[in-house]
Design a protein around this motif. Structure first.
Motif, PDB file in Angstrom:
ATOM      1  N   ALA A   1      72.515  37.023  46.649  1.00  0.00           N
ATOM      2  CA  ALA A   1      71.747  38.301  46.595  1.00  0.00           C
ATOM      3  C   ALA A   1      70.327  38.705  45.562  1.00  0.00           C
ATOM      4  O   ALA A   1      70.709  38.203  44.536  1.00  0.00           O
TER       5      ALA A   1
ATOM      6  N   PRO B   1      80.757  38.299  56.054  1.00  0.00           N
ATOM      7  CA  PRO B   1      80.434  37.282  55.935  1.00  0.00           C
ATOM      8  C   PRO B   1      80.350  36.813  57.894  1.00  0.00           C
ATOM      9  O   PRO B   1      80.890  37.618  58.682  1.00  0.00           O
TER      10      PRO B   1
ATOM     11  N   THR C   1      69.220  40.465  40.261  1.00  0.00           N
ATOM     12  CA  THR C   1      70.402  39.963  41.288  1.00  0.00           C
ATOM     13  C   THR C   1      71.787  41.051  41.310  1.00  0.00           C
ATOM     14  O   THR C   1      72.053  41.215  39.938  1.00  0.00           O
TER      15      THR C   1
ATOM     16  N   ALA D   1      79.802  31.655  58.114  1.00  0.00           N
ATOM     17  CA  ALA D   1      79.460  31.239  56.345  1.00  0.00           C
ATOM     18  C   ALA D   1      81.337  31.014  55.732  1.00  0.00           C
ATOM     19  O   ALA D   1      82.341  31.061  56.481  1.00  0.00           O
TER      20      ALA D   1
ATOM     21  N   GLN E   1      70.978  29.370  40.923  1.00  0.00           N
ATOM     22  CA  GLN E   1      71.083  29.069  41.955  1.00  0.00           C
ATOM     23  C   GLN E   1      73.138  28.609  42.003  1.00  0.00           C
ATOM     24  O   GLN E   1      73.754  28.332  42.545  1.00  0.00           O
TER      25      GLN E   1
ATOM     26  N   TYR F   1      78.428  33.066  44.747  1.00  0.00           N
ATOM     27  CA  TYR F   1      78.021  33.198  46.523  1.00  0.00           C
ATOM     28  C   TYR F   1      77.534  31.456  46.913  1.00  0.00           C
ATOM     29  O   TYR F   1      76.067  32.030  46.216  1.00  0.00           O
ATOM     30  N   GLU F   2      77.956  32.130  48.220  1.00  0.00           N
ATOM     31  CA  GLU F   2      77.036  31.522  49.144  1.00  0.00           C
ATOM     32  C   GLU F   2      75.318  31.571  49.320  1.00  0.00           C
ATOM     33  O   GLU F   2      74.671  31.103  49.139  1.00  0.00           O
ATOM     34  N   GLU F   3      75.280  32.678  49.846  1.00  0.00           N
ATOM     35  CA  GLU F   3      74.419  33.190  49.699  1.00  0.00           C
ATOM     36  C   GLU F   3      73.800  34.728  48.876  1.00  0.00           C
ATOM     37  O   GLU F   3      74.222  35.732  48.398  1.00  0.00           O
TER      38      GLU F   3
END
Length: 365
Positions: free
Chosen positions: A226, A178, A138, A182, A217, A222-224
């Motif tokens: 990776a 974004p 990640t 976003a 999570q 971050y919102e998303e």
């Protein structure tokens, strides 16, 4: 006060159910998980006599190595020994928990106890299992790295043998744009952003994936997020079948025979011809272990000690390695002591008794 499910949780943390064989049935088999523990009886097998012993001693939880229920029950009328055990336990509100091949497979389980009884040192898993590990990759902003890593480690990632909090990181540049929908932690919608990030890699037992991902999570800014999950082919040196180790000093044949009898408190055992050399390296497998003969040879064992060997399997010995069959019960009975140690170290508010019932159905005349 301690509930039965709390005892189960401790035992399953020690020997995760994910490590049991597909045919096995290691779990709470009888009883209410929310019942309060009064006293625990630990045993190798759960028989009618063991249930009666639990009644006599005031125990409402039996912890056994061998499951009493292996096959699905179509009725519960008392027509079979298994049904009679379950009925008697239910009538007296006694729970039954089994911890079987999962306890065989952990590095500090059944085979470690057998090795300890035999005085083996420098022990290791004889046949480590594969496909039990997963790698997480990640990308995290520099300032959030330690927070995320700490959460991952607390969730069970990064344990490699005797080393904890293991990870790898490399610093690089992350780039993203974004969308208008976003809510980026860094940057603005519709504007390409570059930021310095750490690429983190950690390894964890595959069965812990859900808790590892929750930790990621919950702590990643971050919102998303990776990330990549990679199933590894690596051997897990902490999980597998059998064990191999070395005696403190090499023993001649006669001395080794007496050592086995004294260590396991037995008077006789079956074996093949002995190697024409002092015995130093010993491989073991509590219970039926013929499937590990090849691995014992490859490990350079002078003796492979196990149980339930068939006549034709004895022919698989060599001039360099003898096969020893001490009996199934005899090779696993000290699992009771293992249960006792785990539970007494974890709980102080109830007693744990070693069963005195001799459950071995085999007799020698």
């Amino acid at each position: 006060m301690t509930k039965i499910k709390e005892v189960v949780q401790v035992l399953e943390q020690y020997a995760p159910p994910a490590y049991q064989e597909s045919y096995d049935n290691a779990l709470l088999q009888v009883g209410d998980p929310n019942a309060i523990v009064t006293k625990v009886l630990v045993t190798l097998d759960c028989t009618l006599d063991v249930v009666q012993e639990a009644i006599d001693r005031g125990c409402n939880l039996i912890v056994a190595h061998h499951p009493v229920i292996f096959k699905p029950l179509k009725s519960l009328t008392g027509k079979t020994p298994v049904e009679r055990v379950i009925l008697k336990a239910l009538q007296h509100q006694i729970a039954i928990f089994a911890c079987h091949t999962n306890l065989d497979h952990v590095h500090n389980g059944v085979n470690a106890k057998l090795s300890q009884k035999l005085g083996l040192a420098n022990t290791r898993i004889l046949a480590p299992k594969t496909q039990l590990l997963t790698k997480l990759e990640t990308y995290v902003p520099l300032e959030d790295t330690e927070k995320v890593l700490t959460a991952l480690h607390q969730a069970g990632a990064g344990q490699i043998g005797e080393y904890s909090d293991c990870s790898f990181r490399v610093t690089g540049t992350g780039r993203f744009t974004p969308s208008t929908q976003a809510s980026p932690h860094i940057g603005e919608p519709c504007q390409t952003e570059e930021t310095i990030e750490n690429k983190l890699e950690v390894i964890f037992p595959a069965f812990k994936q859900n808790q590892i991902m929750r930790a990621l999570q919950q702590t990643h800014p971050y919102e998303e997020v990776a990330h990549y999950l990679v199933s590894l082919q690596n051997e897990n040196q902490e999980v597998g079948a059998g064990m191999v180790g070395e005696l403190e000093e090499p023993l001649e044949t006669e001395a080794f025979v007496q050592h086995v009898k004294d260590s396991l408190q037995i008077s006789t055992f079956r074996h093949t011809a002995w190697p024409q050399k002092p015995i130093k390296r010993v491989a073991v497998c509590g219970g039926a272990g013929s499937f590990l003969i090849r691995q014992a040879k490859a490990a350079g064992a002078d003796v492979f000690l196990t149980a339930d060997l068939k006549y034709h399997e004895f022919f698989e010995s060599t001039e360099h390695m003898a096969l020893v069959d001490v009996g199934h019960y005899e090779s696993e009975v000290y699992t009771k002591e293992l249960f006792y140690d785990i539970l007494t170290k974890s709980f102080a508010n109830f007693a744990v008794d070693l069963s005195s019932t001799h459950t071995n159905p085999v007799r020698h005349s």
